[in-house]
Design a protein around this motif. Structure first.
Motif, PDB file in Angstrom:
ATOM      1  N   GLY A   3      39.917  25.563  15.678  1.00  0.00           N
ATOM      2  CA  GLY A   3      39.377  24.613  14.714  1.00  0.00           C
ATOM      3  C   GLY A   3      37.864  24.547  14.738  1.00  0.00           C
ATOM      4  O   GLY A   3      37.161  25.545  14.916  1.00  0.00           O
ATOM      5  N   ASN A   4      37.326  23.336  14.577  1.00  0.00           N
ATOM      6  CA  ASN A   4      35.876  23.132  14.533  1.00  0.00           C
ATOM      7  C   ASN A   4      35.288  22.805  15.898  1.00  0.00           C
ATOM      8  O   ASN A   4      34.079  22.663  16.022  1.00  0.00           O
ATOM      9  CB  ASN A   4      35.536  21.987  13.564  1.00  0.00           C
ATOM     10  CG  ASN A   4      35.919  22.325  12.137  1.00  0.00           C
ATOM     11  OD1 ASN A   4      35.752  23.443  11.704  1.00  0.00           O
ATOM     12  ND2 ASN A   4      36.437  21.331  11.421  1.00  0.00           N
ATOM     13  N   LEU A   5      36.149  22.689  16.917  1.00  0.00           N
ATOM     14  CA  LEU A   5      35.663  22.258  18.220  1.00  0.00           C
ATOM     15  C   LEU A   5      34.660  23.239  18.800  1.00  0.00           C
ATOM     16  O   LEU A   5      33.601  22.840  19.295  1.00  0.00           O
ATOM     17  CB  LEU A   5      36.840  22.071  19.190  1.00  0.00           C
ATOM     18  CG  LEU A   5      36.462  21.653  20.618  1.00  0.00           C
ATOM     19  CD1 LEU A   5      35.688  20.347  20.624  1.00  0.00           C
ATOM     20  CD2 LEU A   5      37.715  21.542  21.486  1.00  0.00           C
ATOM     21  N   ASN A   6      34.968  24.528  18.747  1.00  0.00           N
ATOM     22  CA  ASN A   6      34.065  25.516  19.332  1.00  0.00           C
ATOM     23  C   ASN A   6      32.707  25.485  18.647  1.00  0.00           C
ATOM     24  O   ASN A   6      31.656  25.570  19.298  1.00  0.00           O
ATOM     25  CB  ASN A   6      34.682  26.908  19.235  1.00  0.00           C
ATOM     26  CG  ASN A   6      33.907  27.932  20.039  1.00  0.00           C
ATOM     27  OD1 ASN A   6      33.670  27.741  21.215  1.00  0.00           O
ATOM     28  ND2 ASN A   6      33.495  29.014  19.393  1.00  0.00           N
ATOM     29  N   SER A   7      32.706  25.351  17.303  1.00  0.00           N
ATOM     30  CA  SER A   7      31.450  25.282  16.553  1.00  0.00           C
ATOM     31  C   SER A   7      30.633  24.069  16.968  1.00  0.00           C
ATOM     32  O   SER A   7      29.416  24.162  17.171  1.00  0.00           O
ATOM     33  CB  SER A   7      31.747  25.238  15.054  1.00  0.00           C
ATOM     34  OG  SER A   7      30.565  25.038  14.321  1.00  0.00           O
ATOM     35  N   LYS A   8      31.300  22.932  17.123  1.00  0.00           N
ATOM     36  CA  LYS A   8      30.595  21.701  17.515  1.00  0.00           C
ATOM     37  C   LYS A   8      30.028  21.812  18.922  1.00  0.00           C
ATOM     38  O   LYS A   8      28.908  21.352  19.199  1.00  0.00           O
ATOM     39  CB  LYS A   8      31.541  20.504  17.398  1.00  0.00           C
ATOM     40  CG  LYS A   8      31.848  20.118  15.959  1.00  0.00           C
ATOM     41  CD  LYS A   8      32.650  18.840  15.853  1.00  0.00           C
ATOM     42  CE  LYS A   8      34.078  19.045  16.236  1.00  0.00           C
ATOM     43  NZ  LYS A   8      34.907  17.838  15.996  1.00  0.00           N
ATOM     44  N   LEU A   9      30.787  22.439  19.825  1.00  0.00           N
ATOM     45  CA  LEU A   9      30.310  22.600  21.197  1.00  0.00           C
ATOM     46  C   LEU A   9      29.092  23.526  21.237  1.00  0.00           C
ATOM     47  O   LEU A   9      28.136  23.285  21.989  1.00  0.00           O
ATOM     48  CB  LEU A   9      31.435  23.159  22.076  1.00  0.00           C
ATOM     49  CG  LEU A   9      32.577  22.191  22.381  1.00  0.00           C
ATOM     50  CD1 LEU A   9      33.715  22.933  23.077  1.00  0.00           C
ATOM     51  CD2 LEU A   9      32.089  21.042  23.266  1.00  0.00           C
ATOM     52  N   CYS A  10      29.112  24.592  20.432  1.00  0.00           N
ATOM     53  CA  CYS A  10      27.967  25.502  20.374  1.00  0.00           C
ATOM     54  C   CYS A  10      26.729  24.805  19.837  1.00  0.00           C
ATOM     55  O   CYS A  10      25.616  24.989  20.348  1.00  0.00           O
ATOM     56  CB  CYS A  10      28.305  26.721  19.513  1.00  0.00           C
ATOM     57  SG  CYS A  10      29.514  27.841  20.258  1.00  0.00           S
ATOM     58  N   GLN A  11      26.914  23.985  18.812  1.00  0.00           N
ATOM     59  CA  GLN A  11      25.797  23.229  18.238  1.00  0.00           C
ATOM     60  C   GLN A  11      25.218  22.258  19.262  1.00  0.00           C
ATOM     61  O   GLN A  11      23.998  22.084  19.356  1.00  0.00           O
ATOM     62  CB  GLN A  11      26.265  22.479  17.009  1.00  0.00           C
ATOM     63  CG  GLN A  11      26.607  23.372  15.823  1.00  0.00           C
ATOM     64  CD  GLN A  11      27.149  22.586  14.656  1.00  0.00           C
ATOM     65  OE1 GLN A  11      26.729  21.448  14.417  1.00  0.00           O
ATOM     66  NE2 GLN A  11      28.096  23.168  13.928  1.00  0.00           N
ATOM     67  N   MET A  12      26.109  21.633  20.043  1.00  0.00           N
ATOM     68  CA  MET A  12      25.654  20.696  21.068  1.00  0.00           C
ATOM     69  C   MET A  12      24.835  21.405  22.135  1.00  0.00           C
ATOM     70  O   MET A  12      23.770  20.941  22.560  1.00  0.00           O
ATOM     71  CB  MET A  12      26.849  19.990  21.689  1.00  0.00           C
ATOM     72  CG  MET A  12      26.467  18.964  22.773  1.00  0.00           C
ATOM     73  SD  MET A  12      27.917  18.281  23.590  1.00  0.00           S
ATOM     74  CE  MET A  12      28.548  19.713  24.456  1.00  0.00           C
ATOM     75  N   PHE A  17      20.797  20.700  23.128  1.00  0.00           N
ATOM     76  CA  PHE A  17      20.249  20.303  24.429  1.00  0.00           C
ATOM     77  C   PHE A  17      19.311  21.359  24.996  1.00  0.00           C
ATOM     78  O   PHE A  17      18.446  21.043  25.812  1.00  0.00           O
ATOM     79  CB  PHE A  17      21.399  20.011  25.407  1.00  0.00           C
ATOM     80  CG  PHE A  17      21.973  18.632  25.250  1.00  0.00           C
ATOM     81  CD1 PHE A  17      21.350  17.534  25.829  1.00  0.00           C
ATOM     82  CD2 PHE A  17      23.123  18.415  24.511  1.00  0.00           C
ATOM     83  CE1 PHE A  17      21.848  16.249  25.668  1.00  0.00           C
ATOM     84  CE2 PHE A  17      23.643  17.143  24.344  1.00  0.00           C
ATOM     85  CZ  PHE A  17      23.001  16.057  24.930  1.00  0.00           C
ATOM     86  N   ARG A  18      19.478  22.620  24.595  1.00  0.00           N
ATOM     87  CA  ARG A  18      18.548  23.654  25.057  1.00  0.00           C
ATOM     88  C   ARG A  18      17.177  23.508  24.403  1.00  0.00           C
ATOM     89  O   ARG A  18      16.157  23.853  24.980  1.00  0.00           O
ATOM     90  CB  ARG A  18      19.122  25.053  24.762  1.00  0.00           C
ATOM     91  CG  ARG A  18      20.232  25.476  25.693  1.00  0.00           C
ATOM     92  CD  ARG A  18      20.412  26.992  25.645  1.00  0.00           C
ATOM     93  NE  ARG A  18      20.683  27.456  24.281  1.00  0.00           N
ATOM     94  CZ  ARG A  18      21.908  27.616  23.769  1.00  0.00           C
ATOM     95  NH1 ARG A  18      22.957  27.334  24.524  1.00  0.00           N
ATOM     96  NH2 ARG A  18      22.060  28.059  22.532  1.00  0.00           N
ATOM     97  N   THR A  19      17.186  23.005  23.167  1.00  0.00           N
ATOM     98  CA  THR A  19      15.931  22.913  22.417  1.00  0.00           C
ATOM     99  C   THR A  19      15.315  21.532  22.439  1.00  0.00           C
ATOM    100  O   THR A  19      14.181  21.336  21.974  1.00  0.00           O
ATOM    101  CB  THR A  19      16.162  23.337  20.950  1.00  0.00           C
ATOM    102  OG1 THR A  19      17.159  22.477  20.352  1.00  0.00           O
ATOM    103  CG2 THR A  19      16.632  24.783  20.886  1.00  0.00           C
ATOM    104  N   ALA A  20      16.046  20.535  22.926  1.00  0.00           N
ATOM    105  CA  ALA A  20      15.555  19.153  22.920  1.00  0.00           C
ATOM    106  C   ALA A  20      14.420  18.975  23.908  1.00  0.00           C
ATOM    107  O   ALA A  20      14.381  19.627  24.948  1.00  0.00           O
ATOM    108  CB  ALA A  20      16.692  18.193  23.220  1.00  0.00           C
TER     109      ALA A  20
END
Length: 238
Positions: free
Chosen positions: A222-231, A235-238
């Motif tokens: 589903g969309n879970l993997n996409s959301k985890l990648c975005q997260m 945090f890498r760029t924050a």
């Protein structure tokens, strides 16, 4: 044996199951996992005939869900339930158990004692907490004498000690009955690791491994993997 063949079901234009096949033995615990909204609860409802399907067959020991004998051999513990709050726990349990020819009232009383609700059976259900309502459902389930039990998020609302007790109770019951559980809790996945099915792409797929392996599999759906990648990226760029 519970046998599902070529099961197809739609809600409007959305297809929930597509030619789903599954066979479950006479005993043991099967755990069904999957992302939210994939149709896990709908599958249980469909097996029981609560939710109608478009085509295919669902049979338990050669019986269909519209037959009285099927209903006498099956018990369902839904995640959301509404009890007749004007009844006492004793009245409610007697009312439900009388519909099951192999029920055991003496065992219900013993389960009520083990689950800590024995002293509340003469109180009305409106006085029960959510956890107590779940416990009386579990006591009724355990004493129903049914050979097919379906349970949706059965451990929700239970404290740690009761969860451990119920896990072991179901393990004992599964020696003479088939129990199918929908759950997402890692501890439950590890406890019942012998038969795990993931509902994915409108079908049931057999899985093997630890809760970590199951979670990793679910993450990819589903969309879970996409959301985890975005997260992770955030945090890498924050």
């Amino acid at each position: 044996m519970l046998k599902i063949e070529n099961l197809n079901k739609t809600f409007g234009k959305k297809q929930i199951f597509a030619n789903l096949d599954a066979t479950f033995g006479d005993t043991g615990v099967t755990l069904i996992v999957g992302i939210n909204g994939v149709g896990k609860t709908t599958l249980l409802d469909t097996i029981l005939g609560i939710s109608k399907y478009n085509s295919g067959t669902v049979e338990f020991n050669g019986l269909s869900s519209d037959q009285k004998k099927f209903k006498e051999q099956t018990f369902y513990v839904p995640s959301d339930f509404f009890l007749p709050e004007y009844m006492t726990g004793k009245e409610y349990s007697n009312f439900i158990l009388k519909h099951y020819p192999n029920s055991n009232l003496a065992f219900f009383k013993k389960c009520s004692e083990w689950l800590g609700i024995k002293d509340s059976l003469n109180k009305t259900l409106e006085t029960y907490s959510f956890g107590m309502k779940k416990k009386i459902q579990l006591a009724i389930m355990a004493s129903s004498g049914t050979t097919l039990i379906l349970a949706d998020e059965i451990f929700n609302g239970l404290d740690f000690e009761t969860t451990i007790f119920v896990q072991n109770l179901l393990d004992k019951m599964s020696q003479s009955a088939k129990i199918i559980i929908v759950s997402h809790e890692p501890s439950v996945i590890d406890f019942y690791s012998e038969d795990i099915r993931i509902l994915n792409n409108k079908k049931l797929e057999r899985m093997y491994g630890t809760s970590e392996a199951v979670i990793e599999k679910v993450k990819k759906e589903g969309n879970l993997n996409s959301k985890l990648c975005q997260m992770e990226k955030y945090f890498r760029t924050a």
